[in-house]
Write an enzyme that holds these catalytic residues in place. Structure first.
Site, short mmCIF file in Angstrom:
data_model
loop_
_atom_site.label_atom_id
_atom_site.label_comp_id
_atom_site.label_asym_id
_atom_site.label_seq_id
_atom_site.Cartn_x
_atom_site.Cartn_y
_atom_site.Cartn_z
N HIS A 16 18.52 -36.23 -2.63
CA HIS A 16 17.74 -36.61 -1.44
C HIS A 16 16.25 -36.33 -1.63
O HIS A 16 15.51 -36.24 -0.66
CB HIS A 16 18.28 -35.88 -0.21
N GLU B 142 18.21 -17.60 -5.14
CA GLU B 142 17.78 -16.30 -5.65
C GLU B 142 17.38 -16.41 -7.13
O GLU B 142 16.41 -15.80 -7.56
CB GLU B 142 18.90 -15.27 -5.45
N ASN C 265 -2.12 2.58 5.27
CA ASN C 265 -1.18 1.50 4.95
C ASN C 265 -0.82 0.82 6.25
O ASN C 265 -0.41 1.49 7.20
CB ASN C 265 0.07 2.11 4.29
N GLY C 266 -1.00 -0.51 6.31
CA GLY C 266 -0.68 -1.23 7.54
C GLY C 266 -1.85 -2.11 7.93
O GLY C 266 -2.72 -2.42 7.10
N GLU D 201 8.99 -15.48 -9.41
CA GLU D 201 8.33 -14.22 -9.03
C GLU D 201 7.86 -13.42 -10.25
O GLU D 201 6.75 -12.89 -10.25
CB GLU D 201 9.37 -13.41 -8.24
N TRP E 253 -2.40 -2.87 -1.69
CA TRP E 253 -2.02 -4.28 -1.71
C TRP E 253 -2.91 -4.91 -0.65
O TRP E 253 -2.78 -4.62 0.54
CB TRP E 253 -0.55 -4.43 -1.35
N ARG F 138 4.28 -0.41 -4.49
CA ARG F 138 3.88 -0.83 -3.15
C ARG F 138 2.57 -1.61 -3.14
O ARG F 138 2.13 -2.10 -2.11
CB ARG F 138 3.74 0.40 -2.25
N LYS G 193 6.42 -4.38 -3.29
CA LYS G 193 7.86 -4.28 -3.00
C LYS G 193 8.16 -4.24 -1.51
O LYS G 193 9.08 -4.87 -1.04
CB LYS G 193 8.45 -3.05 -3.69
N LYS H 96 13.66 -15.31 -8.29
CA LYS H 96 13.45 -14.27 -9.30
C LYS H 96 12.64 -14.85 -10.45
O LYS H 96 11.73 -14.23 -10.97
CB LYS H 96 14.81 -13.78 -9.79
N CYS I 140 0.82 -1.19 0.00
CA CYS I 140 0.00 0.00 0.00
C CYS I 140 0.87 1.25 0.00
O CYS I 140 1.87 1.33 0.71
CB CYS I 140 -0.96 0.10 1.18
C1 F6R Z 1 12.06 -10.35 -4.33
C2 F6R Z 1 12.04 -9.32 -3.29
C3 F6R Z 1 11.56 -9.69 -1.95
C4 F6R Z 1 12.27 -8.85 -0.87
C5 F6R Z 1 11.67 -9.13 0.51
C6 F6R Z 1 12.40 -8.36 1.58
O1 F6R Z 1 12.56 -9.86 -5.52
O2 F6R Z 1 12.37 -8.19 -3.55
O3 F6R Z 1 11.71 -11.05 -1.70
O4 F6R Z 1 13.63 -9.16 -0.89
O5 F6R Z 1 10.32 -8.77 0.51
O6 F6R Z 1 12.36 -6.99 1.35
P1 F6R Z 1 13.40 -6.02 2.04
O7 F6R Z 1 14.75 -6.32 1.50
O8 F6R Z 1 12.94 -4.64 1.68
O9 F6R Z 1 13.33 -6.29 3.50
#
Ligand code: F6R
Length: 598
Positions: A494, A471, A99-100, A478, A73, A28, A593, A475, A2
């Site tokens: 395993h 990672e 937001n929250g 995602e 969001w 957001r 994000k 990625k 949000c």
């Molecule tokens: C994936 C991504 C998320 C963040 C996670 C933590 O591409 O960006 O997995 O890494 O939400 O966010 P931060 O680093 O802001 O605590």
């Protein structure tokens, strides 16, 4: 998670300022969006991405001299028109964006319903306008009604409200980010600076408990006891250009290409090449911890895995924990343990909760973050900035690479004893050019043409390359929505090997030629024996390229730096795969994000 925005003092430009602000906060959340304008108390809101609201705004041409906006969001209630913010009381006298999460909303809602109020949405937020309206009904003035309502809320919130007849924006912050932009005769409010950076770079970072009363005559900052507080206005260094796409199709691609600059910034001024030393002035005085516990989420957790592996290789007891598990099942802590939160945003609720849990048990905490003055930076005993610059794409790219550099700097600063760091420093200095050479020559796009319609994608590695494998898979899933999993290479046999078929390409991250590399070569052969094509991501030090069906090459470098380069190749694979599948790369479904709820 949000985004909220507000502005007062911009007269006829209000709608444009709010809509542009929402556009830059879309990272957001993008389930729905809305605005409320004063003095007319016009509220427009729409489910779906911001374009849907833009169409409504274009059609209805609302006017206002101040207002608030929201991009959502969803947490409480699905992304429908009626759950979109702003939420209002029954008579439309009060409009609120939030937001929250208001944790005691169920009790407040029951209390309000008992007085005959009918709720129009399924959100927790809607209690707020009703509470303010009830307070107005019993004769409280608007500011008191706002304060008394905020006093009753439990949980996390950044809230902005407009109240009919006041020409004022009321706002409060508790546990969710809220910054104030100070313009000439006007004021902006937002969850993040990009929302108003095109208008002003003068910013006030609010702290938990702070409240803002903004009118065309100026603003008042108050603490939770309603006493005036004096918070300095700071001028931030980044500009509107930093937050644009600069001609790239997606923020993600732009940010992948910004990595040489980001990495240079992260490393700059933190080493002495002649002496062979690395210094992080921010934590120069910290003694070597007995143990290090990393807490982080998602991509940042993968950086934590890398950091913990690197520290263990230097002889320090270190472990990475998922922040969402840490706070509720805290591991034992001994005196002299340092808890390091890795968080791009510095606002991730799970990571903050984990850091607070560690703090409450008396150990020292450190935030490794990209966001100056973020909650993590302010609450921890120490903060180290990765200086990657603003990252807008929901998928973290340049900040992950910078976190890995940050982990190296941190490890070298924390671990006492004289070492000759000249080879590492040289590799870190060459890193921006090495990344650039990958960006200039990567075969990731061709590879996606060949393997892009597979059933699933697997990623394997050992040592610090486990973090890269995990990672790479995160990625990939995602942004492409394809099934992807990362494994420590030795774990395949395993269980996960059962998933491997000729239709599941396996990306093997093999750097160096040590025992780990050799064993990974064996794992590559195991999956090939099951018919899976293997793509080696390699520096050519082992014979991975000869074994593999295809290769993504990286320049030779220090063994600690090679994973950073390997990851860049995997970022490109995910990007081109998602692009080929036509996915909304910067706004993957269901994600946001900055995840400011637990
Ligand atoms: C994936 C991504 C998320 C963040 C996670 C933590 O591409 O960006 O997995 O890494 O939400 O966010 P931060 O680093 O802001 O605590």
């Amino acid at each position: 998670m949000c985004g909220i925005v507000g502005c007062i003092g911009r007269d006829d430009a209000t709608v444009e300022v709010l809509m542009n602000g929402l556009r830059s906060l879309e990272y957001r959340g993008y389930d729905s969006a809305g605005i409320a304008l004063g003095p007319s108390m016009t509220v427009l809101r729409k489910s779906g991405e911001l374009d849907a609201l833009t169409e409504t705004v274009d059609a209805e041409q609302p006017v206002g001299t101040y207002g608030i906006g929201h991009t959502r969001w969803s947490t409480h209630g699905p992304p429908t028109d009626r759950n979109a913010h702003p939420h209002t009381d029954e008579n439309g006298r009060v409009a609120v964006v939030h937001n929250g999460i208001i944790e005691n909303y169920a009790d407040l809602k029951a209390e309000l319903e008992a007085t005959g109020i009918t709720f129009k949405s399924e959100t927790d937020t809607e209690v707020v306008p009703h509470l303010i309206a009830q307070a107005l009904d019993v004769g409280e003035d608007p500011a008191t009604a706002f304060h008394n309502t905020i006093d009753r809320l439990e949980g996390s919130y950044a809230i902005a409200a407009v109240i009919d007849g006041t020409e004022t924006i009321f706002a409060a912050r508790q546990g969710s980010p809220l910054v104030v932009g100070v313009g000439e005769n006007c004021l902006y409010l937002a969850s993040d600076i990009p929302a108003f950076v095109e208008h002003t770079r003068d910013v006030i970072f609010l702290e938990d408990g702070h409240r803002v009363i903004a009118t065309t005559d100026g603003y008042t900052l108050l603490d939770e006891s309603r006493r005036p507080v004096d918070v300095a206005v700071q001028t931030v260094s980044y500009t509107a250009e930093d937050t644009g796409k600069s001609g790239y199709d997606h923020y993600m691609l732009k940010e992948i290409h910004e990595q040489p600059t980001a990495l240079r910034q992260c490393f700059s001024g933190r080493s002495d090449a002649l002496e062979g030393t690395i210094t992080l002035e921010e934590i120069d005085s910290i003694p070597q911890p007995n143990a290090v516990q990393f807490v982080a989420c998602g991509t940042s957790y993968h950086a934590a895995l890398y950091g913990a592996t690197a520290l263990r290789e230097m002889g320090v007891s270190a472990k990475a924990y998922l922040a969402s598990e840490y706070a509720l099942s805290p591991p034992p802590l001994s005196l002299g343990t340092l808890v390091v939160g890795i968080t791009q945003s510095g606002e991730t609720a799970d990571t903050l909760a984990a850091l607070r849990s560690a703090q409450s048990r008396g150990v020292s905490t450190l935030a490794l973050t990209n966001t100056v003055n973020s909650t993590a930076a302010r609450e921890c005993d120490h903060a180290v900035y990765i200086r990657a610059g603003p990252e807008i794409g929901v998928a973290a790219t340049k900040t992950f690479s910078s976190q890995l550099v940050g982990c190296n700097l941190l490890a070298e600063e924390l671990v006492e004893g004289r070492r000759d760091l000249r080879p590492l420093i040289e590799s870190l200095r060459n890193l921006p050019d090495d990344v650039q050479s990958i960006l200039d020559s990567s075969k990731a796009a061709e590879l996606v043409e060949e393997y892009g319609d597979s059933e699933a994608y697997f990623f394997i590695g050992r040592g610090t390359n486990v973090a890269v494998a995990l990672e790479g898979a995160l990625k990939c899933k995602e942004i492409s929505y394809e099934h992807a999993e990362g494994f420590p290479a030795g774990e395949l046999k395993h269980g996960p090997l059962a998933l491997v078929t000729p239709d599941t390409p396996v990306f093997a991250v093999v750097t160096g030629d040590d025992e780990r590399a050799k064993k990974t070569l064996g794992n590559m052969k195991e999956v090939q024996a099951r018919g899976a094509p293997v793509i080696a991501v390699t520096d050519g030090k082992s014979n991975a390229a000869e074994i593999a069906d295809a290769t993504l090459s990286i320049p030779e470098t220090n063994e600690r730096i090679a994973p950073i380069l390997a990851n860049v190749q995997l970022q490109l694979v995910s990007y081109y795969l998602a692009n080929a599948l036509g996915r909304p790369i910067d706004k993957p479904r269901n994600l946001a994000k900055s995840v400011t709820v637990e």
